[in-house]
Design a protein around this motif. Structure first.
Motif, PDB file in Angstrom:
ATOM      1  N   THR A 514       0.803  -1.228   0.000  1.00  0.00           N
ATOM      2  CA  THR A 514       0.000   0.000   0.000  1.00  0.00           C
ATOM      3  C   THR A 514       0.828   1.266   0.000  1.00  0.00           C
ATOM      4  O   THR A 514       0.331   2.327  -0.309  1.00  0.00           O
ATOM      5  CB  THR A 514      -0.901   0.025   1.232  1.00  0.00           C
ATOM      6  N   GLY A 515       2.093   1.165   0.372  1.00  0.00           N
ATOM      7  CA  GLY A 515       2.877   2.384   0.562  1.00  0.00           C
ATOM      8  C   GLY A 515       3.837   2.696  -0.551  1.00  0.00           C
ATOM      9  O   GLY A 515       4.888   3.288  -0.324  1.00  0.00           O
ATOM     10  N   GLN A 516       3.470   2.347  -1.768  1.00  0.00           N
ATOM     11  CA  GLN A 516       4.430   2.517  -2.845  1.00  0.00           C
ATOM     12  C   GLN A 516       4.711   3.977  -3.170  1.00  0.00           C
ATOM     13  O   GLN A 516       5.713   4.301  -3.799  1.00  0.00           O
ATOM     14  CB  GLN A 516       3.935   1.792  -4.085  1.00  0.00           C
ATOM     15  N   ALA A 517       3.839   4.880  -2.737  1.00  0.00           N
ATOM     16  CA  ALA A 517       4.049   6.309  -2.996  1.00  0.00           C
ATOM     17  C   ALA A 517       5.283   6.829  -2.278  1.00  0.00           C
ATOM     18  O   ALA A 517       5.763   7.920  -2.557  1.00  0.00           O
ATOM     19  CB  ALA A 517       2.831   7.102  -2.557  1.00  0.00           C
ATOM     20  N   GLY A 568      -3.901   6.962   3.710  1.00  0.00           N
ATOM     21  CA  GLY A 568      -2.514   7.122   4.115  1.00  0.00           C
ATOM     22  C   GLY A 568      -1.593   7.048   2.913  1.00  0.00           C
ATOM     23  O   GLY A 568      -0.615   7.770   2.812  1.00  0.00           O
ATOM     24  N   ALA A 569      -1.956   6.187   1.974  1.00  0.00           N
ATOM     25  CA  ALA A 569      -1.093   5.970   0.834  1.00  0.00           C
ATOM     26  C   ALA A 569      -0.977   7.208  -0.044  1.00  0.00           C
ATOM     27  O   ALA A 569       0.098   7.561  -0.498  1.00  0.00           O
ATOM     28  CB  ALA A 569      -1.624   4.789   0.020  1.00  0.00           C
ATOM     29  N   SER A 570      -2.117   7.904  -0.230  1.00  0.00           N
ATOM     30  CA  SER A 570      -2.079   9.037  -1.152  1.00  0.00           C
ATOM     31  C   SER A 570      -1.803  10.349  -0.432  1.00  0.00           C
ATOM     32  O   SER A 570      -1.141  11.229  -0.968  1.00  0.00           O
ATOM     33  CB  SER A 570      -3.420   9.136  -1.892  1.00  0.00           C
ATOM     34  N   ALA A 571      -2.311  10.499   0.792  1.00  0.00           N
ATOM     35  CA  ALA A 571      -2.190  11.797   1.460  1.00  0.00           C
ATOM     36  C   ALA A 571      -0.916  11.896   2.296  1.00  0.00           C
ATOM     37  O   ALA A 571      -0.234  12.922   2.286  1.00  0.00           O
ATOM     38  CB  ALA A 571      -3.399  12.046   2.354  1.00  0.00           C
ATOM     39  N   ALA A 572      -0.568  10.847   3.025  1.00  0.00           N
ATOM     40  CA  ALA A 572       0.514  10.953   3.997  1.00  0.00           C
ATOM     41  C   ALA A 572       1.848  10.460   3.442  1.00  0.00           C
ATOM     42  O   ALA A 572       2.892  11.055   3.693  1.00  0.00           O
ATOM     43  CB  ALA A 572       0.151  10.180   5.259  1.00  0.00           C
ATOM     44  N   ALA A 573       1.828   9.378   2.655  1.00  0.00           N
ATOM     45  CA  ALA A 573       3.084   8.785   2.210  1.00  0.00           C
ATOM     46  C   ALA A 573       3.955   9.741   1.394  1.00  0.00           C
ATOM     47  O   ALA A 573       5.176   9.801   1.616  1.00  0.00           O
ATOM     48  CB  ALA A 573       2.802   7.498   1.438  1.00  0.00           C
ATOM     49  N   PRO A 604       5.009   6.029  -8.655  1.00  0.00           N
ATOM     50  CA  PRO A 604       4.349   4.740  -8.498  1.00  0.00           C
ATOM     51  C   PRO A 604       3.652   4.359  -9.805  1.00  0.00           C
ATOM     52  O   PRO A 604       3.022   5.196 -10.448  1.00  0.00           O
ATOM     53  CB  PRO A 604       3.362   4.974  -7.359  1.00  0.00           C
ATOM     54  N   GLU A 605       3.799   3.096 -10.182  1.00  0.00           N
ATOM     55  CA  GLU A 605       3.256   2.646 -11.462  1.00  0.00           C
ATOM     56  C   GLU A 605       1.747   2.654 -11.423  1.00  0.00           C
ATOM     57  O   GLU A 605       1.069   3.044 -12.352  1.00  0.00           O
ATOM     58  CB  GLU A 605       3.736   1.229 -11.801  1.00  0.00           C
ATOM     59  N   THR A 606       1.228   2.212 -10.315  1.00  0.00           N
ATOM     60  CA  THR A 606      -0.225   2.144 -10.206  1.00  0.00           C
ATOM     61  C   THR A 606      -0.716   3.370  -9.458  1.00  0.00           C
ATOM     62  O   THR A 606       0.024   3.963  -8.675  1.00  0.00           O
ATOM     63  CB  THR A 606      -0.624   0.913  -9.385  1.00  0.00           C
ATOM     64  N   PRO A 607      -1.930   3.765  -9.711  1.00  0.00           N
ATOM     65  CA  PRO A 607      -2.483   4.815  -8.846  1.00  0.00           C
ATOM     66  C   PRO A 607      -2.491   4.314  -7.407  1.00  0.00           C
ATOM     67  O   PRO A 607      -2.572   3.102  -7.181  1.00  0.00           O
ATOM     68  CB  PRO A 607      -3.911   5.008  -9.376  1.00  0.00           C
ATOM     69  N   PRO A 608      -2.373   5.243  -6.483  1.00  0.00           N
ATOM     70  CA  PRO A 608      -2.235   4.822  -5.085  1.00  0.00           C
ATOM     71  C   PRO A 608      -3.298   3.809  -4.728  1.00  0.00           C
ATOM     72  O   PRO A 608      -4.478   3.981  -5.013  1.00  0.00           O
ATOM     73  CB  PRO A 608      -2.439   6.117  -4.294  1.00  0.00           C
ATOM     74  N   ALA A 609      -2.834   2.751  -4.113  1.00  0.00           N
ATOM     75  CA  ALA A 609      -3.770   1.700  -3.748  1.00  0.00           C
ATOM     76  C   ALA A 609      -4.750   2.223  -2.726  1.00  0.00           C
ATOM     77  O   ALA A 609      -4.410   3.085  -1.926  1.00  0.00           O
ATOM     78  CB  ALA A 609      -2.998   0.521  -3.166  1.00  0.00           C
ATOM     79  N   PRO A 610      -5.968   1.720  -2.782  1.00  0.00           N
ATOM     80  CA  PRO A 610      -6.932   2.147  -1.768  1.00  0.00           C
ATOM     81  C   PRO A 610      -6.434   1.796  -0.372  1.00  0.00           C
ATOM     82  O   PRO A 610      -5.781   0.774  -0.181  1.00  0.00           O
ATOM     83  CB  PRO A 610      -8.190   1.344  -2.102  1.00  0.00           C
ATOM     84  N   ALA A 611      -6.703   2.706   0.533  1.00  0.00           N
ATOM     85  CA  ALA A 611      -6.183   2.514   1.881  1.00  0.00           C
ATOM     86  C   ALA A 611      -6.944   1.397   2.572  1.00  0.00           C
ATOM     87  O   ALA A 611      -8.090   1.107   2.228  1.00  0.00           O
ATOM     88  CB  ALA A 611      -6.342   3.806   2.664  1.00  0.00           C
ATOM     89  N   PRO A 612      -6.303   0.786   3.536  1.00  0.00           N
ATOM     90  CA  PRO A 612      -6.999  -0.264   4.263  1.00  0.00           C
ATOM     91  C   PRO A 612      -8.175   0.289   5.062  1.00  0.00           C
ATOM     92  O   PRO A 612      -8.144   1.420   5.521  1.00  0.00           O
ATOM     93  CB  PRO A 612      -5.920  -0.807   5.207  1.00  0.00           C
ATOM     94  N   LYS A 613      -9.157  -0.527   5.129  1.00  0.00           N
ATOM     95  CA  LYS A 613     -10.341  -0.124   5.886  1.00  0.00           C
ATOM     96  C   LYS A 613     -10.434  -0.948   7.145  1.00  0.00           C
ATOM     97  O   LYS A 613     -10.115  -2.136   7.151  1.00  0.00           O
ATOM     98  CB  LYS A 613     -11.601  -0.389   5.035  1.00  0.00           C
ATOM     99  N   GLY A 614     -10.872  -0.336   8.137  1.00  0.00           N
ATOM    100  CA  GLY A 614     -11.017  -1.078   9.383  1.00  0.00           C
ATOM    101  C   GLY A 614     -12.351  -1.801   9.427  1.00  0.00           C
ATOM    102  O   GLY A 614     -13.070  -1.892   8.445  1.00  0.00           O
TER     103      GLY A 614
END
Lengths: 616, 446
Positions: A514-517, A568-573, A604-614
């Motif tokens: 998830t953190g490829q960004a 987290g992947a798109s905003a924080a990483a 990142p090759e792919t668009p940011p992966a969707p963040a994990p959901k609780g």
């Protein structure tokens, strides 16, 4: 014998009167001149001297790469000391003439001069004069004796809103500050003092010794001569552990984020030294330099954003808590790392179904894949195996529920969630609670600096340092006053293979999960994304990471929180990536130099992966 | 024997101890004056006047010393007439300074006749008491002595020069006392003087603090002098009150003379009348001066400030002083009236405790010699003249130093020989010259 028909003893009586009076006077003189001489000498000295104090330059504040974050610049003030008595018409005329170049209010000036005359004390008529009017004022100085221009040092923060929660600000003293310092000769009524942050904590070191022009004045306050002009002593300089580039990257990243609110804390895992400390929203400390109080500078209804998100904001950690759960399940011995659990996209807990963030399911997951993909179902099952008590124990070992110990006021401690606190509250623990605990939801709360401490502990093998930000304090004469020391607070003892597995999992989060960004060429990044569910609005975005270059131990561990950042992947990483890149710029460029062509695949090759959901 | 037998054996014409202490005090005073005025704008004039006054004073001293003092007794009518003319003339030809018409403006300096009048009055009183010594115990003598003073006081009030009255009145009392007047009579006179000062003083105080008038008694008291009716009611109350008190005390004691009660009532009524007279005579600016005199707080910086600064000046001198011409309190003007009334504070600041001891010691020595001079005087007139001069210096000494050191309320009284003031200096030196003249013509055994 003369007979004067006069009783002679009456003369003796008058004589005794004179004699008694003389004795009384002498006793009084002994009291005044012999016993009270020092007291009265002091009053006489105070009578005759007046001081126009010149504020000493406050100590500068430098980053670890010696960029000045707070400095002083010369500023010119126009003062007036009451001269030979003038008529009101003359004063009015002078005020009018002065008001033109100053661009100030004529009434204010006039009132200032009258105040000076009536009190017999010098006053500052205008402060912070721009250099271009100095010439015209110098001409007026010759025409009107009594006005003079003095140079003073004024605080200046070159970057404005930058590291503001750590640096703090200075302002005029309020009644309480004055009550504390009125005995101190180094402070005058209009002195500025540190009101927050470093400026407040190290007020004594930063202040320096004010200079002043000592004037001898007569009873009407008229200047008779200048006794001496005492040069100021600048305050001690503070060198921070903060890296200016990393800090700039952090501030920039938060400013550009969706909500503009959040925090970045970057630590050196080897020592606990703070590399970046950003908390948004911040404020520009320059605006307080001239003012008397916050009320003067802030628009009506607005309050100073003094809330320090990095240490005072408690948020549910979301998936970044899976690092702690990982430690718990691996250390419990009840789950083998290569044991796989099947993730169909949900978990049936009997009376309720808990979903994985990926509705399609992750299929078969072992530990590394589970952590890399942040598979909720894997952690539901493994966490249940390890047991809620074990997870709670490790969350305590990773110092949840305890402040990080940074030298800043009003730090929050976060919150430990688990069967223990429930039992204390005489309430029940359900299976759903265990599932929520395992993925960092529920009642667990963490501050960004705790998250940074957690990831730093992973980087350095379990050591928790007290975060510190003052590297050294050096007096203006070069003497070292203070040196910041690394202090170990506690240690998490995990098996070596546990550390290795967690690190491997975190590495694959960035390399393929998830953190490829946050991927950086030339450095190995170990990170974990997180999205904390938030009943008040959009999810908070987390990213914690540390980075190593080559075989060196990790030099930076960073925690990023963006309020309502959703993923987290798109905003924080990306913010974490920018901070790490800035902090490791010298290592990276040294590594990149031999093979300049290699930096071609950063995005990142792919668009940011969707963040994990609780759990829902 | 009233003096040691050897005292008169050496027949000198000059009391050198008195003369030398006068000269040393004069030198101390002059240096203090020069130091204190160094920064004043009128420095040149003050220095000039002081330098002019010293030779004039020495001249007056020499003249008075060489002249036989008995001539003042012979020619007392001229002395008295001259002083009255002097005081009356200043009301016509004088100039106003600081609210008082007290000065004759002459080409180079101004003369304050009240200073000379005080010495003249001592001579006139000495003559009167000498003549009336047989009847000294009678009230008429005491009243007669004050009859001589009253025209002088009236003329002084006209100026107005309250501090001159403040100084002259005790001198007259002390002279009567040393001449052997009855203590009862003296206390009546003291009471009368006190009451005639108290009435205008109280009225001025009430007008300064109008909130006091909320009290109806105070209000009534304030308007006592406004109409004849009010005044006569007040007088009737006093008279009846005295009579009732007398009758009452007769019930408890036997043989209480009604005279005492009548006397007290009379003193009260007379004091009231002279108080009314004083009040009616006063002009606007004179009223103002009395108010400042009574309530110095109306002065913006206040008398408390002045006294404190004087105390600071003296105290900061320490034991050794800050050095002549180096006192900051006086040179920078924190000390008010530094060259006149507060000159001793300048001495205290610049010469320290030793300087103050010197001043007090010399003054006491001077007083001692004046007293001895009185004892040795050839005749009663000489004795009384010396007593008068002795009393005058004692009054100056006590009031000035007492004020400076905080024992006595603030009053504008200089210290002769030290303070700046040409007329005062010349008059004082002339008075000491007269005392020397008495000494030179003293009674001797050989």
């Amino acid at each position: 014998m003369i007979d004067r028909q006069i009783p002679q003893e009456r003369l003796d009586f008058i004589w005794a009167l004179a004699y008694g009076a003389a004795l009384l006077f002498m006793l009084r003189l002994v009291n005044l001149q012999v016993l009270g001489a020092a007291h009265y000498r002091e009053i006489a000295e105070r009578n005759r001297t007046q001081i126009i104090s010149q504020a000493a330059p406050r100590g500068r504040i430098f980053s670890s790469d010696e960029v000045a974050i707070a400095t002083s610049k010369p500023s010119f003030s126009l003062i007036y000391f009451p001269g030979p008595s003038r008529t009101n018409a003359e004063i009015d005329h002078m005020a009018r003439t002065l008001a033109r170049p100053l661009g100030g209010d004529y009434e204010d000036l006039r009132r200032g001069i009258y105040r000076a005359v009536s009190r017999g004390k010098p006053v500052r008529l205008a402060e912070n004069l721009p250099p271009k009017i100095m010439l015209s004022l110098s001409e007026l100085k010759a025409v009107y004796p009594g006005i003079d221009i003095i140079v003073e040092a004024r605080r200046f923060y070159p970057f404005g809103a930058y590291l503001s929660h750590l640096v703090g600000y200075i302002s005029k003293m309020d009644a309480r500050d004055w009550a504390l310092r009125s005995k101190d000769r180094n402070y005058a009524m209009d002195s500025r003092v540190g009101k927050a942050g470093l400026e407040k904590t190290y007020e004594r070191e930063l202040k320096g010794k004010d200079g002043g022009i000592y004037l001898e004045v007569d009873s009407r306050g008229k200047l008779s001569r200048v006794l001496e002009s005492r040069k100021w002593v600048p305050g001690a300089d503070i060198f921070l552990t903060v890296d200016s580039k990393a800090q700039a990257a952090a501030e920039e990243g938060l400013k550009k984020s969706i909500s503009g609110k959040g925090a970045v804390v970057a630590l050196d895992p080897r020592s606990g030294a703070i590399i970046a400390f950003a908390s948004a929203p911040g404020y520009d400390p320059n605006m307080f330099v001239l003012s008397g109080s916050e009320k003067d500078v802030l628009p009506a209804g607005q309050i100073l954003p003094e809330f320090n998100v990095a240490i005072q904001g408690s948020y549910p950690p979301g998936s970044i808590f899976k690092i702690i759960t990982s430690a718990a399940i691996l250390e419990s011995g009840r789950v083998k790392p290569d044991e796989t659990f099947y993730c169909p996209g949900f978990y049936d807990a009997g009376d309720r179904v808990f979903k994985c963030w990926n509705k399609k399911g992750h299929k078969k997951m072992d530990f590394i894949n589970g952590l890399a993909n942040s598979c909720d179902v894997y952690f539901y099952i493994a966490g249940q195996r390890a047991g809620a008590m074990t997870v709670e124990k490790y969350s305590r070992l990773f110092r949840l529920g305890q402040p990080s110990g940074i030298a800043l006021p009003d730090e929050r401690a976060g919150n430990v969630f688990g069967p223990g606190p429930r039992a204390v509250k005489k309430s029940y623990w359900f299976i759903g609670d265990t599932l929520n605990l395992s993925i960092g939801q529920g009642e667990t709360l963490m501050t960004p600096i705790q998250a940074a401490g957690m990831i730093a502990a992973v980087a350095n093998g379990g050591v928790f340092h007290r975060p510190y930000y003052v590297d050294k304090i050096v007096r203006s004469d070069g003497q070292l006053l203070y040196r910041g020391k690394s202090e170990v607070l506690s240690r998490v003892e995990l098996k070596d293979e546990t550390w290795a597995l967690i690190r491997e999992g975190l590495h694959s989060v960035v390399s393929e999960g998830t953190g490829q960004a946050a991927k950086i060429t030339g450095a190995e990044i170990y990170g974990k994304t997180g999205s904390a569910q938030n009943p008040q609005g959009k999810d908070h975005a987390w990213f914690v990471a540390y980075a190593t270059v080559g075989d060196q131990p990790a030099k930076i561990a960073v925690a990023v929180l963006v309020e309502h950042g959703v993923h987290g992947a798109s905003a924080a990483a990306p913010i974490a990536k920018a901070v790490i890149e800035a902090a490791l710029r010298s290592d990276l460029s040294a590594k990149a130099a031999p093979r300049p062509a290699a930096g071609a695949n950063p995005a990142p090759e792919t668009p940011p992966a969707p963040a994990p959901k609780g759990a829902l | 024997m009233i003096f040691p037998p050897q005292a008169g054996l050496k027949k000198t014409r000059m009391d050198w101890a008195l003369f030398l202490s006068m000269i040393i005090l004069l030198a101390l005073g002059t240096s203090a004056v020069f130091s204190s005025v160094a920064e004043l704008p009128q420095q040149a004039r003050i220095v000039r006047v002081q330098l002019l006054a010293i030779p004039m004073g020495l001249l007056a001293f020499g003249a008075a010393w060489s002249l036989n003092y008995q001539i003042y007794q012979d020619q007392w009518k001229y002395v008295y007439g001259a002083l009255l003319v002097m005081l009356a003339g200043v009301l016509v030809f004088g100039v106003v300074d600081k609210g008082s018409r007290s000065w004759y403006r002459l080409p180079f300096f101004s003369v304050q006749p009240s200073e000379f009048a005080r010495v003249g009055l001592i001579l006139v009183l000495a003559n009167y008491l000498d003549k009336r010594i047989g009847k000294i115990k009678e009230l008429q003598t005491v009243l007669g002595a004050f009859g001589l003073c009253v025209p002088v006081f009236v003329l002084l009030i006209k100026q107005p020069d309250f501090s001159a009255i403040l100084l002259t009145f005790p001198v007259a009392i002390l002279m009567l006392y040393s001449a052997g007047a009855s203590l009862f009579h003296l206390s009546i006179i003291l009471g009368y003087g006190f009451i005639s000062a108290v009435f205008p003083g109280l009225w001025a105080l009430i007008s300064l603090n109008p909130e006091l008038m909320d009290n109806s008694l105070v209000y009534y008291f304030f308007h006592l002098s406004d109409s004849v009716l009010n005044a006569s009611v007040f007088i009737a109350i006093i008279a009846i009150g005295a009579w009732v008190l007398w009758r009452l005390s007769c019930k408890f004691y036997t043989g209480v003379p009604g005279l005492y009660f009548a006397g007290v009532a009379l003193v009260l009524i007379l004091g009231f009348f002279s108080g009314v007279l004083v009040k009616k005579q006063m002009k606007e600016y004179q009223q103002k001066r009395l108010e400042v005199f009574l309530s110095p707080e109306t002065d913006p910086r206040g008398a408390g400030y002045n006294l404190l600064q004087a105390r600071v000046a003296i105290g900061s001198g320490g034991v050794l002083g800050r050095g002549i011409f180096s006192g900051t309190q006086s040179r920078l003007g924190f000390l008010p009236e530094r060259h006149t009334d507060f000159i001793v504070a300048v001495v205290g600041e610049e010469m320290g405790f030793w300087g103050m001891l010197l001043v007090i010691g010399l003054y006491v020595l001077m007083l001692r010699r004046l007293m001895q001079g009185a004892r040795l005087a050839r005749d009663r007139f000489g004795y009384l003249v010396n007593c008068g001069i002795f009393s005058m210096l004692i009054v100056y000494f006590c009031i000035n130093l007492g004020m400076l050191l905080g024992f006595v309320p603030v009053a504008g009284v200089p210290l002769p020989l030290l303070s700046y003031g040409g007329s005062n200096l010349v008059a004082t030196m002339a008075a000491i010259g007269i005392a020397e003249s008495v000494y030179a013509r003293r009674y001797t055994l050989v």
